[in-house]
Write an enzyme that holds these catalytic residues in place. Structure first.
Site, PDB file in Angstrom:
ATOM      1  N   ASN A 105       0.829  -1.216   0.000  1.00 49.90           N
ATOM      2  CA  ASN A 105       0.000   0.000   0.000  1.00 49.90           C
ATOM      3  C   ASN A 105       0.859   1.261   0.000  1.00 49.90           C
ATOM      4  OD1 ASN A 105      -3.068  -0.387   0.105  1.00 49.90           O
ATOM      5  ND2 ASN A 105      -2.334  -1.994   1.473  1.00 49.90           N
ATOM      6  N   MET A 162       0.640  -2.847  12.169  1.00 49.73           N
ATOM      7  CA  MET A 162      -0.001  -3.936  12.902  1.00 49.73           C
ATOM      8  C   MET A 162      -0.174  -3.653  14.393  1.00 49.73           C
ATOM      9  SD  MET A 162      -0.851  -5.796  10.501  1.00 49.73           S
ATOM     10  CE  MET A 162      -1.444  -7.278  11.289  1.00 49.73           C
ATOM     11  N   ASN A 204      -6.564   4.872   7.904  1.00 45.50           N
ATOM     12  CA  ASN A 204      -6.147   3.461   7.892  1.00 45.50           C
ATOM     13  C   ASN A 204      -6.810   2.744   6.726  1.00 45.50           C
ATOM     14  OD1 ASN A 204      -5.063   0.953   9.015  1.00 45.50           O
ATOM     15  ND2 ASN A 204      -7.150   0.481   9.668  1.00 45.50           N
ATOM     16  N   HIS A 237      -8.197  -1.015   5.619  1.00 46.46           N
ATOM     17  CA  HIS A 237      -8.577  -2.285   6.241  1.00 46.46           C
ATOM     18  C   HIS A 237      -9.197  -3.195   5.181  1.00 46.46           C
ATOM     19  CE1 HIS A 237      -9.849  -5.013   9.401  1.00 46.46           C
ATOM     20  NE2 HIS A 237     -11.009  -5.101   8.775  1.00 46.46           N
ATOM     21  N   GLN A 259      -7.737  -3.643  -5.012  1.00 46.69           N
ATOM     22  CA  GLN A 259      -8.616  -2.487  -4.793  1.00 46.69           C
ATOM     23  C   GLN A 259      -8.071  -1.571  -3.700  1.00 46.69           C
ATOM     24  OE1 GLN A 259     -10.809  -2.080  -7.157  1.00 46.69           O
ATOM     25  NE2 GLN A 259     -10.159  -4.094  -7.908  1.00 46.69           N
TER      26      GLN A 259
HETATM   27  C1  GRF Z   1      -3.372  -4.831   3.823  1.00 47.94           C
HETATM   28  O1  GRF Z   1      -4.248  -5.883   3.500  1.00 47.94           O
HETATM   29  C2  GRF Z   1      -4.065  -3.801   4.665  1.00 47.94           C
HETATM   30  O2  GRF Z   1      -5.417  -3.644   4.351  1.00 47.94           O
HETATM   31  C3  GRF Z   1      -3.922  -4.365   6.047  1.00 47.94           C
HETATM   32  O3  GRF Z   1      -2.631  -4.928   6.069  1.00 47.94           O
HETATM   33  C4  GRF Z   1      -2.249  -5.280   4.742  1.00 47.94           C
HETATM   34  C5  GRF Z   1      -0.975  -4.570   4.466  1.00 47.94           C
HETATM   35  O4  GRF Z   1      -0.425  -4.915   3.222  1.00 47.94           O
HETATM   36  N1  GRF Z   1      -4.150  -3.344   7.032  1.00 47.94           N
HETATM   37  P1  GRF Z   1       0.821  -4.098   2.663  1.00 47.94           P
HETATM   38  O5  GRF Z   1       1.906  -4.132   3.739  1.00 47.94           O
HETATM   39  O6  GRF Z   1       0.374  -2.709   2.359  1.00 47.94           O
HETATM   40  O7  GRF Z   1       1.257  -4.852   1.437  1.00 47.94           O
END
Ligand code: GRF
Length: 218
Positions: A14, A90, A107, A109, A173
Site C-alpha cells: 500500500n 499492525m 487506515n 482495512h 482495490q
Molecule cells: C493490507 O491488506 C491492509 O489492508 C492491512 O494490512 C495489509 C498490508 O499490506 N491493514 P501491505 O503491507 O500494504 O502490502
C-alpha cells in the site's frame, strides 16, 4: 503539498501504491517519512528505494506504548507530517498519536467495515459465507477499525476462494482506494457530519453502481 507520514509493519504494497500514485500525478502529496515498528520491514526498503526517509522505532526499547508513540510523533513532526497513513501497521493506534494528529490519521482495512474488524478478516468473510467483501479507508478513532469511513471498494467472494485468493483480489482495490482517499483529503473534499464523511464527488449511477453476486443472468 500535503505532507504524509506512512506507518507500516510489513511488505508495504500500500505504501508502494501511494508512492506510485504520486509519481503518476494521481496524488498531490509527498510521503515525507516512513516509520516502521519492524526493523526489517520491506516497507522501509521501498521507502529508501524511493528516496524517502525510513525510520525504525523500537517498541521494546521505548519502554511502554506511550513512550513508543511519543517517539513516533517526534519523528513525524521532524518531517513536517500533516496526515498519517496507516498502511499495514499492525499495532493499535493509541491516544498519544491520536492526540498529536486528531482527525488526521487514516487506515486501510481489508474488509467492508463495520463487518469483519480486526485480524484474519478475509478468512472470516469466507467462513461467514459473505458474497461480497472489499476494503475500507477510514479515519482512525480510539476503537479498532471503528472510525468514520471515507471510501470503500467491493469485490465478490467466489465459491473457490481461499484466504489468499480473496486477499489478493481485495489488495488490488486497496491499491486504488488508499491513494484516492488521500487525494480527496488533500483536496479538502471530505467533510465530517457526525460519524459520516461526506465526500464532494460526483454521485454514482444508482443501478450501475449496485453489485449482485452471484449475478442475475441476462
Ligand atoms: C493490507 O491488506 C491492509 O489492508 C492491512 O494490512 C495489509 C498490508 O499490506 N491493514 P501491505 O503491507 O500494504 O502490502
Amino acid at each position: 503539498m500535503l505532507g504524509v507520514g506512512v506507518l507500516a509493519s510489513g511488505r508495504g504494497s500500500n505504501l508502494q501504491a501511494i508512492l506510485d500514485a504520486i509519481a503518476a500525478g494521481r496524488l498531490s502529496a509527498a510521503v515525507r517519512v516512513v516509520v516502521s515498528d519492524v526493523a526489517d520491514a520491506y516497507a522501509l526498503e521501498r521507502a529508501r528505494a524511493a528516496g524517502v526517509p525510513a525510520r525504525f522505532v523500537d517498541f521494546k526499547a521505548a519502554g511502554g506504548r506511550e513512550a513508543f508513540e511519543g517517539r513516533i510523533v517526534e519523528v513525524l513532526r521532524e518531517h513536517a507530517v500533516e496526515l498519517v497513513a496507516l498502511a499495514g501497521y499492525m499495532r493499535v493506534c493509541g491516544p498519544v498519536l491520536l492526540a498529536a494528529y486528531p482527525g488526521r490519521v487514516v487506515n486501510i482495512h481489508p474488509s467492508l467495515l463495520p463487518s469483519f474488524p480486526g485480524l484474519h478478516v478475509q478468512r472470516a468473510a469466507i467462513e461467514h459465507g459473505a458474497k461480497f467483501s472489499g476494503c475500507t479507508v477510514h479515519f482512525v478513532d480510539a476503537g479498532v477499525d471503528t472510525g468514520p469511513i471515507i471510501i470503500q471498494a467491493v469485490v465478490p467472494v467466489l465459491d473457490g476462494d481461499t484466504e489468499e485468493t480473496l486477499a489478493a483480489r481485495i489488495l488490488r482495490q486497496e491499491h486504488r482506494i488508499f491513494p484516492r482517499a488521500i487525494q480527496l483529503y488533500a483536496e479538502g473534499r471530505l467533510r465530517a457530519s457526525g460519524r459520516r464523511v461526506l465526500v464532494d464527488a460526483p454521485a454514482p449511477g444508482l443501478d450501475a453502481a449496485a453489485l449482485i453476486n452471484p449475478p442475475i443472468e441476462a
